[in-house]
Enzyme design. Structure first.
Site, PDB file in Angstrom:
ATOM      1  N   ASN A  55      30.317   4.301 -35.080  1.00 47.93           N
ATOM      2  CA  ASN A  55      29.352   5.165 -35.763  1.00 47.93           C
ATOM      3  C   ASN A  55      30.050   5.959 -36.870  1.00 47.93           C
ATOM      4  O   ASN A  55      29.835   5.733 -38.057  1.00 47.93           O
ATOM      5  CB  ASN A  55      28.690   6.102 -34.759  1.00 47.93           C
ATOM      6  CG  ASN A  55      27.541   6.924 -35.344  1.00 47.93           C
ATOM      7  OD1 ASN A  55      26.640   7.324 -34.636  1.00 47.93           O
ATOM      8  ND2 ASN A  55      27.520   7.205 -36.647  1.00 47.93           N
ATOM      9  N   LYS A  96      23.291   4.263 -22.265  1.00 49.24           N
ATOM     10  CA  LYS A  96      24.708   4.489 -22.538  1.00 49.24           C
ATOM     11  C   LYS A  96      25.047   5.847 -21.934  1.00 49.24           C
ATOM     12  O   LYS A  96      24.571   6.879 -22.407  1.00 49.24           O
ATOM     13  CB  LYS A  96      24.930   4.492 -24.052  1.00 49.24           C
ATOM     14  CG  LYS A  96      26.341   4.634 -24.494  1.00 49.24           C
ATOM     15  CD  LYS A  96      26.388   4.397 -26.006  1.00 49.24           C
ATOM     16  CE  LYS A  96      27.764   4.628 -26.565  1.00 49.24           C
ATOM     17  NZ  LYS A  96      28.293   5.955 -26.263  1.00 49.24           N
ATOM     18  N   GLY A 109      36.412   6.173 -31.565  1.00 47.01           N
ATOM     19  CA  GLY A 109      37.709   6.337 -32.206  1.00 47.01           C
ATOM     20  C   GLY A 109      38.095   5.243 -33.177  1.00 47.01           C
ATOM     21  O   GLY A 109      39.006   5.410 -33.986  1.00 47.01           O
TER      22      GLY A 109
END
Lengths: 66, 256
Positions: free
Chosen positions: B206, B97, B185
């Site tokens: 997360n 990532k 977000g």
């Protein structure tokens, strides 16, 4: 002077990486070793000697999202 | 469409779950129950200098879960490439990532450096999942550079502000052929459902769970929302009437 993760570690000089990691109780299964910017693969730990001016980085996975 | 046939494919690997978990800012003890409640198959984690006193996170990851290392902490392409190589040595897999974030206040990714790093890493065989500000031209450059997905932010990292970039994300969903995974977000399950209804391929979350009072319960809530949103997308949402109304009941046969 040998540095390990940015900290001076004079006593590491002359040791092989495996011995050094074992003495430090490093988490071998969650560890990647970079010696002077080059990744050292696990099978090479025992035959790789730490020299007096080496820069060693020990990196592990930690919790982290983004 | 059954769960078995509606697969998320990333770099040739298939997943039935469309909900990717983070592992930051909560106790490792809760990772297992969060993964179970989320029915997640992918979890991301960061790389940092080894602290022998710290617990080994790998002891807390259940069997069969794909580890998605991230390059968080990298501020340019060069740093991210180094971190990705270290991550591959650690994880033994090609997933990465890609995060290139020079900005400390808003944690805004550097899209151009991200394209540069994507090109290098894709050429080295990585399955590159870049985190970017949603921008159609950058997304096209990422795909050309070999990105396996595009991961646009919905709002700044860790803010729980929801789909602030909704219209820009919709353009990526409509125009980009690799999976679009909403990365930052998303604060509430309703926002995850909304993004999935729009046609996003997966959600990564997360902070929204890590800052919830009950982390496993919130993981379950997100999983249900992601599944609901996906099913709604596949079902094809009905049309919207801007003015007036349309009765659902017959207009004839009224008893007066």
């Amino acid at each position: 002077m040998v540095t390990v993760n940015g900290e001076p570690q004079a006593q590491a000089a002359g040791q092989d990486i495996l011995t050094f990691l074992q003495a430090r109780q490093a988490p071998i299964d969650n560890l990647v070793v970079e010696l002077n910017g080059t990744i050292i693969h696990r099978p090479e730990y025992e035959q790789t000697l730490i020299k007096p001016d080496d820069k060693l980085e020990l990196i592990s996975f930690v919790g982290g999202g983004r | 469409m059954s769960e078995e046939t509606d697969l998320l494919t990333i770099g040739g690997h298939t997943f039935t779950s469309r909900f990717i978990l983070g592992s930051g800012k909560y106790s490792y003890d809760l990772i297992d129950s969060a993964i179970n409640q989320a029915k997640a198959q992918i979890i991301t984690m960061a790389l940092r200098r080894t602290d022998s006193a710290e617990e080994n996170i790998l002891n807390y990851i259940p069997e069969g879960i794909t580890i998605l290392p991230n390059t968080s902490g990298s501020t340019n392409a060069e740093e991210a490439i180094r971190t990705a190589r270290l991550a591959r040595e650690l994880s033994g897999s090609n997933f990465i990532k890609l995060e290139v974030v020079p900005d400390k206040k808003y944690l805004m990714p550097d899209n151009n450096e991200t394209v540069k790093a994507t090109e290098v890493l894709a050429n080295e065989g990585f399955i590159v999942m870049p985190y970017v500000l949603p921008d159609l031209n950058i997304a096209r450059q990422l795909v050309d550079a070999g990105a396996a997905t595009v991961m646009p932010l919905a709002a700044p990292i860790g803010t729980n502000k929801g789909l602030a970039t909704k219209d820009l994300i919709q353009i990526l969903i409509d125009e980009i052929d690799v999976p679009i995974i909403i990365d930052a977000g998303i604060g509430r399950p309703s926002e995850a459902a909304a993004a999935m209804e729009m046609g996003a391929d997966a959600i990564m979350a997360n902070t929204s769970m890590a800052t919830a009072k009950n982390i496993p319960l919130m993981a379950e809530a997100f999983r249900l929302a992601v599944e609901a949103g996906r099913k709604a997308y596949l079902a094809g949402p009905g049309r919207v009437i801007e003015h007036g109304a349309v009765a659902s009941s017959p207009l004839t046969g009224l008893s007066k």
